[in-house]
Enzyme design. Structure first.
Site, PDB file in Angstrom:
ATOM      1  CB  VAL A   5     -58.433-101.349  56.837  1.00 59.17           C
ATOM      2  CG1 VAL A   5     -57.069-101.476  57.509  1.00 59.17           C
ATOM      3  CG2 VAL A   5     -58.855 -99.891  56.711  1.00 59.17           C
ATOM      4  CG  PHE A   6     -55.023-107.065  54.163  1.00 58.47           C
ATOM      5  CD1 PHE A   6     -55.971-108.061  53.958  1.00 58.47           C
ATOM      6  CD2 PHE A   6     -53.710-107.435  54.367  1.00 58.47           C
ATOM      7  CE1 PHE A   6     -55.609-109.402  53.949  1.00 58.47           C
ATOM      8  CE2 PHE A   6     -53.328-108.776  54.359  1.00 58.47           C
ATOM      9  CZ  PHE A   6     -54.280-109.763  54.145  1.00 58.47           C
ATOM     10  N   GLY A   7     -56.050-106.425  57.433  1.00 60.21           N
ATOM     11  CA  GLY A   7     -55.415-106.773  58.693  1.00 60.21           C
ATOM     12  C   GLY A   7     -54.735-108.125  58.595  1.00 60.21           C
ATOM     13  CE1 TYR A   8     -48.710-107.273  58.590  1.00 54.80           C
ATOM     14  CE2 TYR A   8     -50.296-105.917  57.412  1.00 54.80           C
ATOM     15  CZ  TYR A   8     -49.080-106.065  58.045  1.00 54.80           C
ATOM     16  OH  TYR A   8     -48.238-104.993  58.148  1.00 54.80           O
ATOM     17  CB  SER A  10     -51.379-105.588  66.041  1.00 57.91           C
ATOM     18  OG  SER A  10     -51.152-104.476  65.206  1.00 57.91           O
ATOM     19  CD  GLU A  85     -50.447-100.073  61.605  1.00 61.53           C
ATOM     20  OE1 GLU A  85     -49.330-100.601  61.394  1.00 61.53           O
ATOM     21  OE2 GLU A  85     -51.231-100.510  62.453  1.00 61.53           O
TER      22      GLU A  85
END
Length: 175
Positions: A5-8, A10, A85
């Site tokens: 999973v890509f987090g950018y 929160s 999301e």
């Protein structure tokens, strides 16, 4: 194949699950942008806040984090991420290749902005600061979202000039 999973935004400071592995990662042809009106989590329909989204921009890059999900937790993590999301159809769920800090390329689950959605917006930095300074939603003040995200980017050594400007301006507006 492992689920990443890509987090950018929160997800950097609140992924909502315990990753099996966390790696710095770069996503190409997207940039981190306060281009989504928040009408649930950080604002309301009558006084929207702003949250970050991945906005497709050829040639751009977004540095963030890739989280590897424990194989036994993939289904519940995916369900939880979708509930969080996809609260509106402003985000689109995509599988996008990111480059990890060791140059390995892995497909990651990422949530990108739907430019055709009513919540997609493009405002100058001053307008963004004004909105963030005053907005509050179901998960709290928009300022908290900004400050937490900026702090985690700084901790990771990720430079974001717009984010730094916004932090300074919002602090000035709220003091």
């Amino acid at each position: 194949m492992a689920m990443w999973v890509f987090g950018y935004g929160s997800l950097l400071w609140n992924p909502g699950f315990s990753p099996a592995e966390t790696r710095r990662a770069v996503l190409r042809d997207y940039h981190r942008s306060f281009c989504m009106l928040s009408i649930h989590h950080r604002g309301t329909e009558t006084d929207p806040g702003l949250v970050l989204a991945l906005d497709e921009t050829p040639g751009a890059t977004c540095t963030g984090v890739a989280f590897r999900v424990n194989p036994s937790e993939e289904e519940p993590v995916l369900a939880q991420l979708r509930e969080r999301e996809l609260i509106s159809s402003a985000y689109l769920e995509r599988m996008l290749d990111v480059t990890l800090d060791d140059d390995t390329v892995v497909p990651t689950l990422a949530y990108v902005i739907n430019r055709d959605h009513v919540q997609y917006c493009q405002f100058d930095l001053e307008t963004q600061a004004q909105m963030i300074a005053r907005s509050v939603g179901g998960r709290g003040p928009n300022t908290e979202y900004l400050y937490n995200t900026a702090a985690h980017l700084t901790e990771m050594g990720i430079k974001d000039a717009d984010m730094d400007w916004l932090v300074n301006r919002v602090r000035a507006l709220t003091q």
